[in-house]
Design an enzyme around this catalytic site. Structure first.
Site, PDB file in Angstrom:
ATOM      1  CG  ASP A  61     -28.471 -97.511  54.057  1.00 37.65           C
ATOM      2  OD1 ASP A  61     -29.702 -97.355  54.246  1.00 37.65           O
ATOM      3  OD2 ASP A  61     -27.605 -96.918  54.727  1.00 37.65           O
ATOM      4  CG  HIS A  94     -35.862 -70.928  39.987  1.00 38.06           C
ATOM      5  ND1 HIS A  94     -35.540 -70.452  41.241  1.00 38.06           N
ATOM      6  CD2 HIS A  94     -37.161 -70.600  39.771  1.00 38.06           C
ATOM      7  CE1 HIS A  94     -36.590 -69.883  41.773  1.00 38.06           C
ATOM      8  NE2 HIS A  94     -37.600 -69.949  40.903  1.00 38.06           N
ATOM      9  CB  CYS A 122     -29.508 -94.089  53.708  1.00 37.63           C
ATOM     10  SG  CYS A 122     -29.218 -92.327  53.907  1.00 37.63           S
ATOM     11  N   GLY A 123     -30.843 -94.265  56.266  1.00 40.94           N
ATOM     12  CA  GLY A 123     -31.447 -93.999  57.567  1.00 40.94           C
ATOM     13  C   GLY A 123     -32.011 -92.591  57.655  1.00 40.94           C
ATOM     14  CB  THR A 124     -30.528 -89.368  57.925  1.00 42.49           C
ATOM     15  OG1 THR A 124     -29.317 -89.547  57.174  1.00 42.49           O
ATOM     16  CG2 THR A 124     -30.299 -89.780  59.375  1.00 42.49           C
ATOM     17  N   GLY A 125     -31.294 -90.243  54.846  1.00 41.99           N
ATOM     18  CA  GLY A 125     -31.260 -89.660  53.498  1.00 41.99           C
ATOM     19  C   GLY A 125     -30.012 -88.827  53.269  1.00 41.99           C
ATOM     20  CB  ILE A 126     -27.871 -86.966  55.648  1.00 45.58           C
ATOM     21  CG1 ILE A 126     -29.056 -86.164  56.193  1.00 45.58           C
ATOM     22  CG2 ILE A 126     -26.625 -86.083  55.569  1.00 45.58           C
ATOM     23  CD1 ILE A 126     -28.911 -85.746  57.655  1.00 45.58           C
ATOM     24  N   GLY A 127     -26.578 -89.342  54.064  1.00 48.32           N
ATOM     25  CA  GLY A 127     -25.397 -89.980  53.475  1.00 48.32           C
ATOM     26  C   GLY A 127     -25.583 -90.217  51.986  1.00 48.32           C
ATOM     27  CG  MET A 128     -28.623 -92.925  50.395  1.00 50.66           C
ATOM     28  SD  MET A 128     -27.682 -93.983  49.266  1.00 50.66           S
ATOM     29  CE  MET A 128     -28.422 -95.580  49.636  1.00 50.66           C
ATOM     30  CG  HIS A 151     -37.625 -72.567  43.469  1.00 51.76           C
ATOM     31  ND1 HIS A 151     -37.673 -71.645  44.498  1.00 51.76           N
ATOM     32  CD2 HIS A 151     -38.740 -72.351  42.709  1.00 51.76           C
ATOM     33  CE1 HIS A 151     -38.773 -70.902  44.360  1.00 51.76           C
ATOM     34  NE2 HIS A 151     -39.441 -71.316  43.285  1.00 51.76           N
TER      35      HIS A 151
END
Ligand code: RB5
Length: 147
Positions: free
Chosen positions: A7, A132, A64-70, A97
């Site tokens: 984004d 794993h 994205c801004g944080t990577g979290i939403g993506m 892993h």
């Protein structure tokens, strides 16, 4: 082939990674965004995630801004293991892993040089398998509603 998406918050990281991939002759498919105009991340995450899940792309990178939403959005697609990373250790370990197939990074968290460094690590590190794999099988069981 590597699927790329961002984004407005992750645009500069994506562009830096794309430049790196092109310099290495690594094929990539860019799902946007292509300018700084504010855009919602979920539809872009979905395009990259489907491209990886259906096997067209070996793996994906979403910024994205944080990577979290993506990462939250991409992980809704069956078969996707998307990880937000902001250091080299986690980037390596999520391949070794977790067999992560999408790397997510934040343009408001790390700079372009680190994003390229982590992209390299992500693309060059192999999954260890063994114990794993059993753990990933358990995650897949959650996806099927069996756990
Ligand atoms: C956009 O402002 C921002 O919310 C987005 O880039 C991302 O950080 C969300 O997780």
């Amino acid at each position: 082939m590597i699927a790329l998406g961002a984004d407005h918050g992750g645009l500069q990281l994506k562009e830096a990674i794309k430049k790196y991939l092109e310099s290495e002759n690594i094929e990539c498919k860019d799902f946007g965004t292509f300018d700084e105009t504010s855009v919602d991340y979920a539809p872009i995450a979905a395009k990259v995630a489907h491209c990886v899940a259906n096997g067209e792309a070996e793996s994906g990178i979403l910024c994205c801004g944080t990577g979290i939403g993506m990462s939250i959005a991409a992980n809704k697609v069956k078969g996707i293991r998307a990880s937000v990373c902001s250091d080299a250790y986690c980037t390596e370990m999520t391949r070794r892993h977790n067999n992560a197939n999408i790397l997510c990074m934040g343009g408001r968290v790390i700079d372009e040089a680190k994003a390229v460094e982590f992209a390299k690590i992500f693309l060059q590190t192999e999954f260890e398998g063994g114990r794993h794999q059993r753990r990933l099988d358990e995650i897949a069981a959650i996806e099927r509603g069996e756990l």
